[in-house]
Design a protein around this motif. Structure first.
Motif, PDB file in Angstrom:
ATOM      1  N   ASP A  44       0.852  -1.196   0.000  1.00  0.00           N
ATOM      2  CA  ASP A  44       0.000   0.000   0.000  1.00  0.00           C
ATOM      3  C   ASP A  44       0.886   1.243   0.000  1.00  0.00           C
ATOM      4  OD1 ASP A  44      -2.290   1.430  -0.046  1.00  0.00           O
ATOM      5  OD2 ASP A  44      -2.733   1.228   2.107  1.00  0.00           O
ATOM      6  N   PHE A  45       0.373   2.308  -0.578  1.00  0.00           N
ATOM      7  CA  PHE A  45       1.100   3.580  -0.521  1.00  0.00           C
ATOM      8  C   PHE A  45       0.107   4.717  -0.631  1.00  0.00           C
ATOM      9  CE2 PHE A  45       1.078   2.448  -5.055  1.00  0.00           C
ATOM     10  CZ  PHE A  45       0.569   3.601  -5.621  1.00  0.00           C
ATOM     11  N   VAL A 103       9.275   9.166 -10.494  1.00  0.00           N
ATOM     12  CA  VAL A 103      10.319   8.806  -9.537  1.00  0.00           C
ATOM     13  C   VAL A 103      11.000  10.040  -8.936  1.00  0.00           C
ATOM     14  CG1 VAL A 103      10.757   6.562 -10.549  1.00  0.00           C
ATOM     15  CG2 VAL A 103      11.941   8.534 -11.453  1.00  0.00           C
ATOM     16  N   ASP A 126       6.692  10.461  -6.295  1.00  0.00           N
ATOM     17  CA  ASP A 126       7.267   9.753  -5.142  1.00  0.00           C
ATOM     18  C   ASP A 126       8.500  10.525  -4.674  1.00  0.00           C
ATOM     19  OD1 ASP A 126       7.851   7.830  -3.267  1.00  0.00           O
ATOM     20  OD2 ASP A 126       8.831   6.498  -4.696  1.00  0.00           O
ATOM     21  N   GLN A 127       8.257  11.640  -3.992  1.00  0.00           N
ATOM     22  CA  GLN A 127       9.336  12.558  -3.619  1.00  0.00           C
ATOM     23  C   GLN A 127      10.466  11.872  -2.853  1.00  0.00           C
ATOM     24  OE1 GLN A 127       9.818  15.390  -4.674  1.00  0.00           O
ATOM     25  NE2 GLN A 127       7.923  16.533  -5.000  1.00  0.00           N
ATOM     26  N   GLU A 128      10.115  10.993  -1.939  1.00  0.00           N
ATOM     27  CA  GLU A 128      11.108  10.454  -1.017  1.00  0.00           C
ATOM     28  C   GLU A 128      11.614   9.073  -1.425  1.00  0.00           C
ATOM     29  OE1 GLU A 128      10.111  11.655   3.078  1.00  0.00           O
ATOM     30  OE2 GLU A 128      11.039  13.230   1.879  1.00  0.00           O
ATOM     31  N   ASP A 129      11.223   8.606  -2.570  1.00  0.00           N
ATOM     32  CA  ASP A 129      11.618   7.273  -3.055  1.00  0.00           C
ATOM     33  C   ASP A 129      11.046   6.138  -2.209  1.00  0.00           C
ATOM     34  OD1 ASP A 129      13.044   8.512  -4.955  1.00  0.00           O
ATOM     35  OD2 ASP A 129      15.024   8.051  -4.148  1.00  0.00           O
ATOM     36  N   GLN A 130      10.086   6.440  -1.361  1.00  0.00           N
ATOM     37  CA  GLN A 130       9.575   5.393  -0.473  1.00  0.00           C
ATOM     38  C   GLN A 130       8.845   4.295  -1.245  1.00  0.00           C
ATOM     39  OE1 GLN A 130       7.516   6.351   3.118  1.00  0.00           O
ATOM     40  NE2 GLN A 130       8.547   8.303   3.322  1.00  0.00           N
ATOM     41  N   VAL A 131       8.043   4.708  -2.229  1.00  0.00           N
ATOM     42  CA  VAL A 131       7.282   3.725  -2.997  1.00  0.00           C
ATOM     43  C   VAL A 131       8.227   2.954  -3.922  1.00  0.00           C
ATOM     44  CG1 VAL A 131       5.343   3.415  -4.579  1.00  0.00           C
ATOM     45  CG2 VAL A 131       5.250   5.191  -2.824  1.00  0.00           C
ATOM     46  N   LEU A 132       9.198   3.694  -4.457  1.00  0.00           N
ATOM     47  CA  LEU A 132      10.212   3.065  -5.303  1.00  0.00           C
ATOM     48  C   LEU A 132      10.932   1.959  -4.527  1.00  0.00           C
ATOM     49  CD1 LEU A 132      10.719   4.159  -8.152  1.00  0.00           C
ATOM     50  CD2 LEU A 132      12.819   5.180  -7.307  1.00  0.00           C
ATOM     51  N   ASN A 133      11.270   2.249  -3.282  1.00  0.00           N
ATOM     52  CA  ASN A 133      11.929   1.242  -2.437  1.00  0.00           C
ATOM     53  C   ASN A 133      11.011   0.064  -2.148  1.00  0.00           C
ATOM     54  OD1 ASN A 133      14.395   2.484  -2.183  1.00  0.00           O
ATOM     55  ND2 ASN A 133      13.822   3.627  -0.356  1.00  0.00           N
ATOM     56  N   ALA A 134       9.752   0.395  -1.803  1.00  0.00           N
ATOM     57  CA  ALA A 134       8.809  -0.665  -1.443  1.00  0.00           C
ATOM     58  C   ALA A 134       8.596  -1.634  -2.606  1.00  0.00           C
ATOM     59  CB  ALA A 134       7.490  -0.057  -0.991  1.00  0.00           C
ATOM     60  N   ASN A 136      10.851  -1.870  -5.050  1.00  0.00           N
ATOM     61  CA  ASN A 136      12.213  -2.171  -5.514  1.00  0.00           C
ATOM     62  C   ASN A 136      12.313  -2.078  -7.038  1.00  0.00           C
ATOM     63  OD1 ASN A 136      14.869  -2.779  -5.437  1.00  0.00           O
ATOM     64  ND2 ASN A 136      14.635  -4.871  -4.686  1.00  0.00           N
TER      65      ASN A 136
ATOM     66  N   ARG B 240      21.915  -3.397  -0.703  1.00  0.00           N
ATOM     67  CA  ARG B 240      21.315  -2.296  -1.465  1.00  0.00           C
ATOM     68  C   ARG B 240      22.195  -1.056  -1.350  1.00  0.00           C
ATOM     69  NH1 ARG B 240      15.494  -3.120  -1.766  1.00  0.00           N
ATOM     70  NH2 ARG B 240      15.380  -1.035  -2.608  1.00  0.00           N
ATOM     71  N   GLU B 251      14.493   7.270   3.574  1.00  0.00           N
ATOM     72  CA  GLU B 251      14.203   5.909   3.969  1.00  0.00           C
ATOM     73  C   GLU B 251      15.402   5.019   3.637  1.00  0.00           C
ATOM     74  OE1 GLU B 251      10.499   4.142   2.363  1.00  0.00           O
ATOM     75  OE2 GLU B 251      11.767   2.396   2.042  1.00  0.00           O
ATOM     76  N   PRO B 253      16.713   1.848   2.180  1.00  0.00           N
ATOM     77  CA  PRO B 253      16.150   0.790   1.343  1.00  0.00           C
ATOM     78  C   PRO B 253      16.424  -0.591   1.943  1.00  0.00           C
ATOM     79  CG  PRO B 253      18.012   1.875   0.253  1.00  0.00           C
ATOM     80  CD  PRO B 253      17.726   2.638   1.489  1.00  0.00           C
ATOM     81  N   ILE B 310       3.116   2.994   5.673  1.00  0.00           N
ATOM     82  CA  ILE B 310       2.472   3.194   4.375  1.00  0.00           C
ATOM     83  C   ILE B 310       3.451   3.999   3.539  1.00  0.00           C
ATOM     84  CG2 ILE B 310       0.491   4.116   3.134  1.00  0.00           C
ATOM     85  CD1 ILE B 310      -0.971   4.078   5.896  1.00  0.00           C
ATOM     86  N   ALA B 311       3.908   3.385   2.473  1.00  0.00           N
ATOM     87  CA  ALA B 311       4.900   4.043   1.634  1.00  0.00           C
ATOM     88  C   ALA B 311       4.356   5.371   1.139  1.00  0.00           C
ATOM     89  CB  ALA B 311       5.280   3.143   0.467  1.00  0.00           C
ATOM     90  N   GLY B 312       5.204   6.378   1.168  1.00  0.00           N
ATOM     91  CA  GLY B 312       4.808   7.669   0.637  1.00  0.00           C
ATOM     92  C   GLY B 312       4.209   8.599   1.674  1.00  0.00           C
ATOM     93  N   ARG B 408      17.549  12.681 -13.102  1.00  0.00           N
ATOM     94  CA  ARG B 408      16.909  13.642 -12.200  1.00  0.00           C
ATOM     95  C   ARG B 408      17.922  14.328 -11.291  1.00  0.00           C
ATOM     96  NH1 ARG B 408      14.197  10.190  -7.294  1.00  0.00           N
ATOM     97  NH2 ARG B 408      15.366   8.274  -7.576  1.00  0.00           N
TER      98      ARG B 408
END
Lengths: 174, 552
Positions: A44-45, A103, A126-134, A136, B240, B251, B253, B310-312, B408
């Motif tokens: 989830d995000f 990203v 995804d400003q903080e890369d959190q979803v990208l990490n989740a 992977n 990683r 975060e 990784p 919760i991611a994000g 980026r």
């Protein structure tokens, strides 16, 4: 040792060894190097789109979700996004949502990109890369096809044709 | 499968070289004077049963020749893999297909096409290692079981053919055999032999556990391989990369969103002349002052996320600890370790420009642009404002000649500004990149004059978690135990038997015959018994035609 017994023991040992070797080869070469496996629940995000609206993946339960990770510098993304845009209104009516996750680029770049291609589907950053990490995510673009139960049906890395996208959207119709 | 019954009454498995109990040769030994004592002459099963396909596979892997061939192939492949750098060590932006050919010519091209550029992770290399593992298991099982059986069932009384075919063998005539045997029994026990007596015959044995050394060693190796295999199980092994700029919280990784890290500062220090011990001055002079790295360090704060992940979502963070990560001094927490591995100094963070009248040089205010999140419009007051039409953090011209960005990361920022002034209400467009300005629609009155660059250092860290280490450790320890067990102990046996009024003495060891001979000499000293002769040495001397003097 009886002949029959010997055969059983040998077969059992060979099977165990074969399983160990097979698993190693399989795990190294035939599974995606993503944290999210096909068949597992998509993490989830919650992210904010360009209009300031929050999108939480779990709110989309009951609908199929075409989750696309992209960046403005990635040429395959540039090619496939107009196709996604073409199918978006067609499949939205049939219960499939397209959600594009950028990203972590500046909002300005993303906004200009969306304006240039006239993109109408929600684009979250995804400003903080959190979803990208989740998830992977490695190479861009990467697309996760999520069914109505929130399970990952398929993971696609690399560029897609317009027909590919239609087929993928079709496959996650609720 | 038929079994072989020895004249002593013991029933042996088919394929046995000499009787498990009495040692009488069961197969035709012909003119051979000495028995082959490997694996106690037991029948390796793979050599006797080859009926089904399973048996044939088993026999294939049971062969030491196959095992050695697999090891040699792996060795050769591994060696070839070191000729040119592996793909992970070539410059990251190079295309391997071109790189190898350009750098190393035809050999490099071949190297790449045959897949040696990513050898140690290739499927066939892993398959080779796996096959060595299979060979190890089957070779060991196929030998240890019959060997165990043979040693367990060995009888005290041996057939004369067995005794006279031992490497150390001697015949003595004694008046009182009972007394001689009693003396020997006592002396053998004193040398910590385990002595068994049957009908006035002796079997003295010690160090049998040394025979299990190689198999213990193999168990260790197999555990080691299992540990290596477990690395591909999700969650067991995490490796990683993480780039974190000074002042940011990110975060970590691989921690499933549970841990965050803030970088307070990155420090890079070099050895400076005058600040170090004088003994280092010569070395510093040779390389150059300030050229030798002394310290790479990232001062960090570790945070743990509180509440659901919760991611994000904006995380609620709880401070865990502060730490200075240095090379070889990782930050350790919850099974994870963060290592200092890389850095980038002076990465652009923000840029400033002044809206300037080109002719008079008068400035109408400064625009401060955050390169990670620029604003769309900057109002400078009094009717002056600047709009940012496009932003390219890592500027290049794409194939069609349009300005675009490579990534980026703001390595080479470029901007398209629209400048508004009271006397230019429609605005003027200007393209600004480092060291260049383009005015696409003719001559402008105003320009964006570069007024400063704000930079920061970025730390490159590796996030590592390895739950297989302890398995590898245990495997390695068992490996060493097996090695020691097999190397530093010998399995020695001495048979003393009465045959036709004579006293026959034979002895065997799995290694260190010199030590056994010395021990025998001590045992027989003063008993008047004949020291058993080393018949292997005798045979050699006989073949050398009596020129046995000189080298030993």
């Amino acid at each position: 040792m009886k002949k029959q017994q010997r055969l059983v023991v040998r077969t059992a040992i060979l099977l165990v060894l074969l399983a160990a070797v097979g698993y190693t080869i399989y795990a190294n070469f035939f599974t995606e190097k993503t944290a999210v496996a096909v068949g597992s629940t998509a993490p989830d995000f919650v992210l904010t789109d360009l209009n300031g609206q929050k999108h939480r993946l779990s709110d989309y339960r009951g609908k199929g979700v075409f989750l696309n990770f992209w960046g403005t510098w990635c040429n395959p993304c540039k090619r496939e996004m107009p196709y996604m845009n073409d199918w978006y209104p067609v499949y939205k009516q049939q219960g499939v949502e397209i959600l594009a996750v950028n990203v972590g680029e500046p909002k300005l770049s993303v906004k200009k990109f969306a304006e240039r291609f006239g993109l109408t589907f929600p684009i979250v950053i995804d400003q903080e890369d959190q979803v990208l990490n989740a998830y992977n995510v490695g190479p861009l673009p990467t697309t996760f096809l999520i069914d109505k139960n929130g399970k990952v049906k398929q993971i696609i890395t690399g560029t897609m044709t317009k027909e590919d996208i239609r087929r993928h959207l079709e496959s996650i119709k609720p | 499968m038929e079994q072989v019954k020895c004249e002593c009454g013991h029933v042996n498995p088919h394929g046995t070289a000499f009787c498990e109990s009495c040692g009488k040769p069961l197969q035709d030994v012909g003119e051979k004077r000495l028995l082959d004592m490997r694996y106690e002459g037991s029948a390796r099963r793979s050599q006797t049963y080859k009926r089904t396909i399973i048996d044939q596979i088993w026999a294939f892997f049971s062969s030491v020749k196959v095992g050695v061939a697999l090891i040699v192939i792996t060795l050769i492949a591994s060696a070839i893999g070191t000729i040119f750098p592996q793909q992970m060590y070539i410059p990251p932006n190079a295309d391997p297909a071109e790189y190898y050919e350009k750098q190393y010519g035809l050999a490099g091209k071949l190297y790449y096409e045959l897949g040696f550029n990513n050898l140690y992770g290739s499927w066939w290399y892993i398959l080779l290692i796996a096959l060595i593992g299979v060979s190890l298991v089957i070779c060991s099982l196929d030998r240890v079981v019959p060997l165990y059986r043979a040693l367990k069932r060995q009888g005290v009384k041996r057939h004369p053919h067995f005794l006279e075919r031992q490497r150390l063998f001697g015949v003595s005539r004694v008046n009182d055999p009972d007394d001689a045997i009693a003396t020997l029994k006592e002396r053998l026990a004193k040398q910590r032999y385990h002595v068994r007596e049957e009908d006035g015959h002796l079997l003295a044995e010690k160090g049998r556990f040394s025979r299990w050394g190689p198999y213990v060693n193999h168990i260790g190796l197999i555990i080691f391989l299992i540990g290596a295999m477990l690395r591909s199980v999700p969650g067991m092994y995490i490796d990683r990369a993480m780039w974190i700029p000074e002042g940011e919280t990110k975060e970590i990784p691989g921690t499933n969103g549970r841990y965050f890290l803030k970088s307070e500062q990155f420090i890079f220090e070099t050895y400076q002349k005058g600040k170090e011990n004088e003994a280092f001055n010569a070395a510093i002079d040779r390389v150059g002052n300030g050229m030798i790295a002394k310290n790479y360090q990232t001062n960090v704060v570790l945070y743990k996320r509180v509440g659901p992940v919760i991611a994000g979502a904006e995380p609620k963070l709880k401070k865990v600890k502060e730490y200075a990560i240095r090379v070889n001094e990782p930050l350790k927490f919850d099974g994870y370790a963060l290592y200092q591995v890389d850095f980038r100094l002076g990465e652009p963070k923000a840029m400033s420009f002044q809206l300037t009248d080109k002719r008079s040089g008068a400035s109408f205010g400064t625009v401060h642009i955050d390169l990670y999140n620029p604003k769309e419009e900057y109002d400078l007051g009094r009717g002056y404002r600047v709009k940012l039409l496009s932003y390219f953090p890592d500027f290049e011209f794409d194939e069609d000649g349009n300005p675009s960005t490579k990534s980026r990361v703001p390595n080479n920022p470029a901007f398209v500004f629209k400048m508004y002034a009271p006397d230019r209400p429609k605005g003027e467009t200007s393209f600004v990149a480092i060291q260049q300005t383009i005015e696409p629609f003719g001559d402008n009155k105003y320009k964006m004059a570069f007024a400063g660059l704000e930079t920061r250092n970025v730390s490159g860290l590796t996030v590592r978690r390895d739950f297989t280490l302890w398995i590898l450790g245990i495997g390695g320890a068992i490996f060493m135990i097996g090695l020691i067990q097999g190397m530093y102990w010998n399995h020695r046996r001495v048979w003393v038997q009465r045959v036709n009024g004579e006293l026959w003495i034979a002895a065997h060891t799995n290694k260190n015959w010199f030590g056994l001979k010395n021990e025998l000499r001590r045992l027989l000293d003063g008993t008047g018994l004949t020291m058993p002769a080393d018949r292997l040495e005798e045979g050699k001397k006989a073949r050398q035609g009596g020129q046995a003097h000189g080298t030993a």
